[in-house]
Design a protein around this motif. Structure first.
Motif, short mmCIF file in Angstrom:
data_model
loop_
_atom_site.label_atom_id
_atom_site.label_comp_id
_atom_site.label_asym_id
_atom_site.label_seq_id
_atom_site.Cartn_x
_atom_site.Cartn_y
_atom_site.Cartn_z
N VAL A 103 11.72 16.01 -7.38
CA VAL A 103 10.26 16.02 -7.51
C VAL A 103 9.69 15.94 -6.10
N TYR A 104 8.67 16.75 -5.80
CA TYR A 104 8.05 16.63 -4.48
C TYR A 104 6.61 16.18 -4.59
N GLY A 105 6.27 15.23 -3.72
CA GLY A 105 4.93 14.66 -3.73
C GLY A 105 3.88 15.67 -3.34
N GLU A 106 2.69 15.48 -3.87
CA GLU A 106 1.57 16.34 -3.47
C GLU A 106 0.28 15.53 -3.55
N GLN A 107 -0.73 16.04 -2.88
CA GLN A 107 -2.07 15.47 -2.85
C GLN A 107 -2.09 14.12 -2.16
N GLY A 108 -3.01 13.23 -2.52
CA GLY A 108 -3.26 12.02 -1.74
C GLY A 108 -2.39 10.85 -2.13
N LEU A 109 -2.53 9.75 -1.39
CA LEU A 109 -1.75 8.54 -1.66
C LEU A 109 -2.05 7.99 -3.05
N GLY A 110 -3.32 8.05 -3.45
CA GLY A 110 -3.69 7.56 -4.78
C GLY A 110 -3.00 8.35 -5.88
N ASP A 111 -2.90 9.67 -5.71
CA ASP A 111 -2.23 10.51 -6.71
C ASP A 111 -0.75 10.14 -6.83
N ILE A 112 -0.12 9.91 -5.68
CA ILE A 112 1.30 9.56 -5.69
C ILE A 112 1.51 8.21 -6.37
N ILE A 113 0.63 7.24 -6.07
CA ILE A 113 0.74 5.92 -6.70
C ILE A 113 0.51 6.04 -8.21
N GLN A 114 -0.45 6.84 -8.62
CA GLN A 114 -0.75 6.96 -10.05
C GLN A 114 0.38 7.65 -10.82
N PHE A 115 0.94 8.72 -10.24
CA PHE A 115 1.85 9.57 -11.02
C PHE A 115 3.34 9.33 -10.76
N CYS A 116 3.66 8.41 -9.83
CA CYS A 116 5.07 8.06 -9.67
C CYS A 116 5.61 7.42 -10.94
N ASN A 184 2.94 -2.13 -17.20
CA ASN A 184 1.94 -2.90 -16.45
C ASN A 184 2.53 -4.25 -16.02
N PRO A 185 2.75 -4.44 -14.71
CA PRO A 185 2.60 -3.47 -13.61
C PRO A 185 3.83 -2.58 -13.50
N TYR A 186 3.74 -1.53 -12.64
CA TYR A 186 4.94 -0.73 -12.38
C TYR A 186 5.28 -0.67 -10.89
N LEU A 187 4.41 -1.23 -10.03
CA LEU A 187 4.74 -1.46 -8.63
C LEU A 187 4.54 -2.94 -8.33
N TYR A 188 5.22 -3.43 -7.30
CA TYR A 188 5.21 -4.87 -7.03
C TYR A 188 5.01 -5.13 -5.54
N ALA A 189 4.37 -6.26 -5.26
CA ALA A 189 4.18 -6.67 -3.86
C ALA A 189 5.43 -7.39 -3.38
N ASP A 190 5.70 -7.28 -2.08
CA ASP A 190 6.79 -8.02 -1.45
C ASP A 190 6.44 -9.52 -1.50
N GLN A 191 7.33 -10.33 -2.05
CA GLN A 191 7.02 -11.74 -2.26
C GLN A 191 6.74 -12.48 -0.96
N SER A 192 7.42 -12.08 0.12
CA SER A 192 7.17 -12.74 1.40
C SER A 192 5.75 -12.45 1.89
N LYS A 193 5.26 -11.24 1.61
CA LYS A 193 3.88 -10.89 1.98
C LYS A 193 2.88 -11.69 1.13
N VAL A 194 3.20 -11.84 -0.15
CA VAL A 194 2.33 -12.62 -1.04
C VAL A 194 2.21 -14.04 -0.52
N THR A 195 3.34 -14.63 -0.15
CA THR A 195 3.35 -16.01 0.35
C THR A 195 2.60 -16.13 1.67
N HIS A 296 -5.98 2.64 -7.15
CA HIS A 296 -4.70 2.97 -7.79
C HIS A 296 -3.65 1.92 -7.49
N LEU A 297 -3.64 1.42 -6.27
CA LEU A 297 -2.67 0.37 -5.92
C LEU A 297 -2.94 -0.88 -6.76
N ALA A 298 -4.19 -1.29 -6.85
CA ALA A 298 -4.53 -2.49 -7.63
C ALA A 298 -4.15 -2.30 -9.10
N GLY A 299 -4.41 -1.11 -9.64
CA GLY A 299 -4.05 -0.82 -11.02
C GLY A 299 -2.54 -0.83 -11.24
#
Length: 364
Positions: A103-116, A184-195, A296-299
């Motif tokens: 699969v090759y990515g296309e369009q903007g960062l939001g599109d990639i985050i939404q459709f990954c 929900n969710p399908y992406l996750y924050a790095d726990q060290s960054k959260v802390t 998209h990232l927040a979602g």
């Protein structure tokens, strides 16, 4: 002017197409659809007309017809994500068991985050998936529950069984209003960054992460709004506004007379996009944003997210509904009249006051 042009030249497909664009922006969607269809009667292979027609079908929730017409974008040279090798394009029917699917990515960062979200669906069908995508998104996408291999270049053709641009997967996987892959969710924050960010941010405020502008491109026209619209929200007791904004429009922070917490130039300063932003979001009680990649990232992270939308929004938000079928934790606030952001923010402020009152009652 377009109507006048068509009196002079009734078979002027481009005039019908451009008139459709104007009618869409005005919110007259029935007339816009008719105008695109007239263009296609005259010029049956008019890819741009099919593409814009697809956006209206999608906006109205007709995902089946919309994603089918959306494939015409691949006939528009400037929209090509990669060379189309028709012998490798998956038709949606062949078995994927044990097949290497690129699969090759296309369009903007939001599109990639939404459709990954579609990559694990291919894996569930038995495919070994490689995703060609910008390197700055690799760290974020690696948090997905997926064995997808992330690359910045396409493998050699003889090592590929099937391929597809990312934005074709909703069509190939027969997406409808009832069949949208939702985890929900399908992406996750790095726990060290959260802390780390949790230690830097205030502990006792109701934290609202905000973003007001995307990159200034043609796509962003009408989507962004002024930071000054957050002034009313900033005056609500115990509410702290935290800027998630980076890039164009950031300078507005120096021209306001209310408090917005800024996170410094070090946020997401490395090679990877959004890792700090994701960590900050996990420490926020709410995200309020324009229609940009931040939404998209927040979602995708499953955060409570309020998105302020222009009168005729991007197709993925559809029409009239206050929720998003793509992101269960998202609420949509829509302009009732074109350009009326003040009305949108009046509603947001009232709803935030109600939310805070409800939380107070729950605690007591």
């Amino acid at each position: 002017s377009y109507k006048q042009a068509l009196k002079i030249k009734p078979d002027y497909a481009e005039a019908y197409y451009n008139m459709g664009n104007v009618l869409k922006d005005k919110g007259d969607l029935d007339a816009a659809i008719d105008s695109y269809k007239q263009a296609l009667k005259i010029k049956p292979d008019y890819a741009e007309a099919y593409y814009n027609l697809s956006l209206l079908y999608l906006l109205r929730g007709n995902l089946d017809e919309g994603f089918k017409c959306y494939e015409w974008r691949l006939k528009i040279k400037e929209r090509l994500a990669a060379p189309a090798r028709t012998n490798l394009i998956w038709d949606g029917e062949q078995s994927l068991s044990g097949k290497h699917f690129v699969v090759y990515g296309e369009q903007g960062l939001g599109d990639i985050i939404q459709f990954c979200r579609y990559l694990p669906v291919l894996e569930q069908k038995g495919a070994d998936v490689t995703f060609k995508v910008k390197s700055n998104l690799h760290a974020l996408l690696q948090t997905m529950d997926s064995k997808t291999s992330l690359n910045t270049s396409l493998p050699e053709e003889n090592k590929i069984d099937f391929e597809s641009p990312l934005m074709s997967l909703p069509h190939l996987l027969k997406t409808s209003l009832e069949i949208i892959p939702i985890t929900n969710p399908y992406l996750y924050a790095d726990q060290s960054k959260v802390t780390t960010w949790g230690e830097r941010l205030s502990k006792d405020s109701f934290k609202v992460g905000i973003c007001w502008q995307g990159r200034k491109t043609k796509v962003d026209v009408g989507r962004s709004f002024s930071l000054s619209l957050f002034e009313g929200i900033s005056k609500i007791p115990n509410v702290e506004l935290i800027s998630l904004h980076k890039g164009e429009g950031e300078g507005q922070i120096t021209n306001i007379d209310f408090d917005v917490t800024t996170l410094g130039s070090g946020i997401d300063a490395g090679q990877d996009a959004f890792l700090d932003t994701a960590g900050v979001m996990m420490n926020c009680d709410l995200i309020i944003t324009s229609d940009t990649a931040v939404a998209h990232l927040a979602g995708a992270l499953g955060r409570p997210t309020w998105v302020a939308l222009k009168h005729v929004p991007d197709w993925r938000w559809m029409l009239d509904r206050p929720d998003s079928l793509w992101y269960p934790t998202m609420t949509l606030f829509r302009q009732k009249n074109r350009g009326d952001w003040v009305g949108v923010f009046d509603t947001i402020e009232q709803d935030l006051l109600s939310l805070l009152e409800q939380k107070k009652r729950t605690v007591t």
